[in-house]
Enzyme design. Structure first.
Site, PDB file in Angstrom:
ATOM      1  N   ASP A   1       0.831  -1.207   0.000  1.00 44.91           N
ATOM      2  CA  ASP A   1       0.000   0.000   0.000  1.00 44.91           C
ATOM      3  C   ASP A   1       0.870   1.265   0.000  1.00 44.91           C
ATOM      4  O   ASP A   1       2.030   1.228   0.409  1.00 44.91           O
ATOM      5  CB  ASP A   1      -0.912  -0.031   1.244  1.00 44.91           C
ATOM      6  CG  ASP A   1      -2.129   0.850   1.073  1.00 44.91           C
ATOM      7  OD1 ASP A   1      -2.316   1.433  -0.014  1.00 44.91           O
ATOM      8  OD2 ASP A   1      -2.895   0.975   2.047  1.00 44.91           O
TER       9      ASP A   1
ATOM     10  N   HIS B   1       3.219   3.050  -8.556  1.00 44.08           N
ATOM     11  CA  HIS B   1       3.114   1.604  -8.804  1.00 44.08           C
ATOM     12  C   HIS B   1       4.390   1.094  -9.490  1.00 44.08           C
ATOM     13  O   HIS B   1       4.885   0.015  -9.169  1.00 44.08           O
ATOM     14  CB  HIS B   1       1.892   1.301  -9.672  1.00 44.08           C
ATOM     15  CG  HIS B   1       0.583   1.681  -9.038  1.00 44.08           C
ATOM     16  ND1 HIS B   1       0.257   1.341  -7.746  1.00 44.08           N
ATOM     17  CD2 HIS B   1      -0.481   2.384  -9.515  1.00 44.08           C
ATOM     18  CE1 HIS B   1      -0.944   1.809  -7.463  1.00 44.08           C
ATOM     19  NE2 HIS B   1      -1.424   2.452  -8.509  1.00 44.08           N
TER      20      HIS B   1
ATOM     21  N   LEU C   1      11.470 -20.566  -3.720  1.00 41.60           N
ATOM     22  CA  LEU C   1      10.456 -19.632  -3.214  1.00 41.60           C
ATOM     23  C   LEU C   1       9.235 -19.730  -4.119  1.00 41.60           C
ATOM     24  O   LEU C   1       9.363 -19.693  -5.341  1.00 41.60           O
ATOM     25  CB  LEU C   1      10.995 -18.191  -3.252  1.00 41.60           C
ATOM     26  CG  LEU C   1       9.973 -17.084  -2.952  1.00 41.60           C
ATOM     27  CD1 LEU C   1       9.630 -17.046  -1.461  1.00 41.60           C
ATOM     28  CD2 LEU C   1      10.482 -15.712  -3.389  1.00 41.60           C
TER      29      LEU C   1
HETATM   30  C1  FPP Z   1      -1.981   0.006  -3.341  1.00 40.46           C
HETATM   31  O1  FPP Z   1      -1.484   1.316  -3.231  1.00 40.46           O
HETATM   32  C2  FPP Z   1      -1.297  -0.676  -4.423  1.00 40.46           C
HETATM   33  C3  FPP Z   1      -1.908  -1.267  -5.479  1.00 40.46           C
HETATM   34  C4  FPP Z   1      -3.379  -1.293  -5.636  1.00 40.46           C
HETATM   35  C5  FPP Z   1      -1.136  -1.899  -6.568  1.00 40.46           C
HETATM   36  C6  FPP Z   1       0.141  -2.561  -6.179  1.00 40.46           C
HETATM   37  C7  FPP Z   1       0.912  -2.798  -7.410  1.00 40.46           C
HETATM   38  C8  FPP Z   1       2.254  -2.768  -7.524  1.00 40.46           C
HETATM   39  C9  FPP Z   1       3.191  -2.627  -6.404  1.00 40.46           C
HETATM   40  C10 FPP Z   1       2.876  -2.862  -8.881  1.00 40.46           C
HETATM   41  C11 FPP Z   1       2.492  -4.040  -9.661  1.00 40.46           C
HETATM   42  C12 FPP Z   1       2.942  -5.298  -9.020  1.00 40.46           C
HETATM   43  C13 FPP Z   1       3.323  -6.365  -9.690  1.00 40.46           C
HETATM   44  C14 FPP Z   1       3.645  -7.593  -8.954  1.00 40.46           C
HETATM   45  C15 FPP Z   1       3.451  -6.361 -11.140  1.00 40.46           C
HETATM   46  P1  FPP Z   1      -2.472   2.537  -3.489  1.00 40.46           P
HETATM   47  O2  FPP Z   1      -2.449   2.855  -4.933  1.00 40.46           O
HETATM   48  O3  FPP Z   1      -3.829   2.215  -2.952  1.00 40.46           O
HETATM   49  O4  FPP Z   1      -1.790   3.658  -2.660  1.00 40.46           O
HETATM   50  P2  FPP Z   1      -2.499   4.849  -1.881  1.00 40.46           P
HETATM   51  O5  FPP Z   1      -3.268   4.246  -0.740  1.00 40.46           O
HETATM   52  O6  FPP Z   1      -1.366   5.681  -1.414  1.00 40.46           O
HETATM   53  O7  FPP Z   1      -3.378   5.554  -2.870  1.00 40.46           O
END
Ligand code: FPP
Length: 254
Positions: A32, A49, A143
């Site tokens: 997050d 991301h 893993l």
């Molecule tokens: C939550 O942060 C994160 C996500 C919904 C996406 C996570 C994706 C990645 C780390 C990249 C893709 C991963 C792979 C394995 C290819 P948020 O966007 O809700 O953050 P915020 O709460 O600060 O808005």
């Protein structure tokens, strides 16, 4: 010597790693804070991301070093379809690109990749890239990396119930045969032990539909770090917390 380096030394010199089950077998992480990380820097959310993918790479490497057997990362929830189309498309692109660029590293490091969640709402090219990497890494054993994508714990439970109901209806399964073991075998995580350690970064204290069945007895850790800044030291710190927990599973305190 700092506490962290002490933990690091003890984890890597074998006093914990392969001994006494002190290092969790399975760690689950809610990645997050990507959006907030980007917004704070005046960047579009997708940059957060993108930076998050670097943190994924660091975390996978750290888990391999520490002898962690299973790592599950929450990359796209069943609710994330509600985000702007541009962000959804960006996350689909990042998954496809990451699978393509990391395949060689998975092979070299004996990493088995599995994607858990629904496939029926993903575009055919995304499904094809998932299936290709799953197929090519299926026999790797160091893993198991589970990426939760279009995944929701409740959705997973409903799909398991449907599967069980249809087996009962067809006469293949008796109602008395339904127990926790059978139920767990009908989940996307069949064959994978439940996570002992659940980490959600960015100071948000919620489970958010992640591994709803499987986290019943997980130790929960909520570091402040935004996911793009997550390092091996953050992981070690969460493992240290886990090592101090008395895991009672309903028993009285010792
Ligand atoms: C939550 O942060 C994160 C996500 C919904 C996406 C996570 C994706 C990645 C780390 C990249 C893709 C991963 C792979 C394995 C290819 P948020 O966007 O809700 O953050 P915020 O709460 O600060 O808005």
């Amino acid at each position: 010597m700092t506490n962290l380096s002490l933990i690091h030394d003890s984890l890597t010199d074998g006093r914990y790693g392969k001994m006494g089950g002190q290092v969790p077998t399975h760690i689950a992480i809610v990645m997050d804070g990507n959006g907030r990380w980007a917004t704070q820097r005046g960047m579009p959310r997708i940059m957060g991301h993108q930076k998050g993918v670097d943190a994924v790479r660091r975390t996978v490497e750290a888990c391999i070093d520490l002898g962690i057997r299973y790592l599950t990362l929450y990359a796209f929830s069943t609710e994330n379809w509600r985000r702007p189309l541009e962000e959804v498309n960006g996350l689909m692109f990042l998954l496809k690109r990451t699978l393509k660029t990391e395949l060689k590293t998975f092979e070299e490091n004996n990493v088995c990749l599995k994607v858990i969640g629904r496939r029926d709402r993903l575009a055919p090219d995304v499904v094809a890239s998932i299936e290709q990497v799953e197929h090519q890494t299926a026999s790797n054993t160091a893993l198991t990396l589970q990426i939760a994508f279009d995944y929701g714990g409740r959705d997973e439970i409903v799909r398991a119930v449907r599967q069980i109901a249809s087996r009962v209806k067809s006469g293949d399964l008796a109602i008395d045969e339904i127990d926790e073991t059978l139920f767990a075998q009908c989940l996307d995580t069949a064959g994978v032990p439940d996570p002992e350690l659940f980490i959600r970064v960015s100071s948000v204290l919620r489970i958010s539909n992640f591994l709803t069945w499987q986290t019943t007895y997980s130790e929960l850790v909520f570091p402040e770090t935004y996911w793009p800044d997550f390092t091996k030291d953050d992981l070690l710190s969460a493992i240290h917390h886990f090592q101090k927990c008395e895991r009672r599973f309903g028993r009285a305190a010792s």
